[in-house]
Scaffold this motif. Structure first.
Motif, PDB file in Angstrom:
ATOM      1  N   THR A  84     -51.165  -5.532 -48.023  1.00 57.43           N
ATOM      2  CA  THR A  84     -50.834  -4.362 -47.207  1.00 57.43           C
ATOM      3  C   THR A  84     -52.008  -4.068 -46.273  1.00 57.43           C
ATOM      4  OG1 THR A  84     -51.769  -2.765 -48.744  1.00 57.43           O
ATOM      5  CG2 THR A  84     -49.446  -3.385 -49.075  1.00 57.43           C
ATOM      6  N   HIS A  85     -51.759  -3.203 -45.334  1.00 59.59           N
ATOM      7  CA  HIS A  85     -52.810  -2.751 -44.412  1.00 59.59           C
ATOM      8  C   HIS A  85     -53.202  -1.307 -44.729  1.00 59.59           C
ATOM      9  CE1 HIS A  85     -51.189  -6.249 -42.254  1.00 59.59           C
ATOM     10  NE2 HIS A  85     -52.396  -6.343 -41.745  1.00 59.59           N
ATOM     11  N   GLU A  86     -53.049  -0.913 -45.992  1.00 57.02           N
ATOM     12  CA  GLU A  86     -53.334   0.468 -46.383  1.00 57.02           C
ATOM     13  C   GLU A  86     -54.798   0.855 -46.196  1.00 57.02           C
ATOM     14  OE1 GLU A  86     -53.695  -0.421 -51.187  1.00 57.02           O
ATOM     15  OE2 GLU A  86     -51.837   0.353 -50.359  1.00 57.02           O
ATOM     16  N   PRO A  89     -56.182   2.594 -41.761  1.00 61.39           N
ATOM     17  CA  PRO A  89     -55.315   3.719 -41.369  1.00 61.39           C
ATOM     18  C   PRO A  89     -54.909   3.708 -39.901  1.00 61.39           C
ATOM     19  CG  PRO A  89     -57.556   4.474 -41.820  1.00 61.39           C
ATOM     20  CD  PRO A  89     -57.489   3.023 -42.205  1.00 61.39           C
ATOM     21  N   ASP A  90     -55.642   3.004 -39.076  1.00 64.20           N
ATOM     22  CA  ASP A  90     -55.322   2.939 -37.651  1.00 64.20           C
ATOM     23  C   ASP A  90     -54.429   1.753 -37.302  1.00 64.20           C
ATOM     24  OD1 ASP A  90     -56.843   5.214 -37.199  1.00 64.20           O
ATOM     25  OD2 ASP A  90     -58.670   4.075 -36.794  1.00 64.20           O
ATOM     26  N   ALA A  91     -53.988   0.992 -38.312  1.00 65.09           N
ATOM     27  CA  ALA A  91     -53.127  -0.164 -38.042  1.00 65.09           C
ATOM     28  C   ALA A  91     -51.814   0.316 -37.424  1.00 65.09           C
ATOM     29  CB  ALA A  91     -52.862  -0.943 -39.321  1.00 65.09           C
ATOM     30  N   THR A  96     -47.858  -2.825 -39.650  1.00 68.44           N
ATOM     31  CA  THR A  96     -47.551  -2.381 -41.012  1.00 68.44           C
ATOM     32  C   THR A  96     -46.074  -2.512 -41.365  1.00 68.44           C
ATOM     33  OG1 THR A  96     -47.295  -0.081 -40.295  1.00 68.44           O
ATOM     34  CG2 THR A  96     -49.491  -0.775 -41.026  1.00 68.44           C
ATOM     35  N   GLU A  97     -45.194  -2.592 -40.384  1.00 71.91           N
ATOM     36  CA  GLU A  97     -43.759  -2.703 -40.690  1.00 71.91           C
ATOM     37  C   GLU A  97     -43.424  -3.982 -41.435  1.00 71.91           C
ATOM     38  OE1 GLU A  97     -40.840  -3.793 -37.488  1.00 71.91           O
ATOM     39  OE2 GLU A  97     -42.606  -3.517 -36.206  1.00 71.91           O
TER      40      GLU A  97
END
Length: 144
Positions: A84-86, A89-91, A96-97
């Protein structure tokens, strides 16, 4: 972390060539670790290789992976990822979809080392990826 629909454990780089002799020419351990191995797989029949990085928990359960497929000249072909890209936060949403399991491809006609074209993926393990590449070899051998 990534949602796996099957139980998957971190890879044993020393055994990969034995399990996938049709597709794996050689395996080099870049960072030996039971929980977070990094290794390079030289692919048989193609002038290409997979740079592999896995993240597992203390029981060896695979939590995330990064399998990046490169040409011999180190240009990117494709990325197989499960993470994940958690922590970013600016991803952007277009990144992130596709979390957690996703593919990345380079843009056509420009230098793209990141793989800015993304899509959903069904590949949840190194075995899945190597079987996909083995099938691609079969297809290539039969194309006219």
């Amino acid at each position: 972390m990534a949602e796996f629909t099957q139980e998957v454990f971190t890879s044993n780089p020393g055994n990969i060539k034995n399990v996938h002799p049709e597709i794996v020419l050689d395996v080099t351990q870049d960072h030996p670790s039971a929980y977070n191995p990094k290794f390079t797989i030289k692919l048989n029949g193609w002038n290409s290789y997979l740079k592999c990085e896995e993240h597992g928990d203390k029981r060896g359960n695979l939590q995330a992976f990064f399998y990046n497929w490169y040409n011999k000249d180190h240009s990117l072909i494709m990325k197989f990822h499960n993470h994940t890209h958690e922590n970013y936060p600016d991803a952007a949403e277009e990144i992130t979809e596709f979390d957690p399991v996703h593919l990345q491809f380079p843009l056509l006609g420009v230098t793209d080392y990141e793989g800015k074209v993304r899509d959903h993926s069904i590949y949840q393990s190194l075995d899945d990826v190597l079987n996909f590449l083995r099938h691609l070899q079969w297809i290539e051998a039969r194309k006219v």
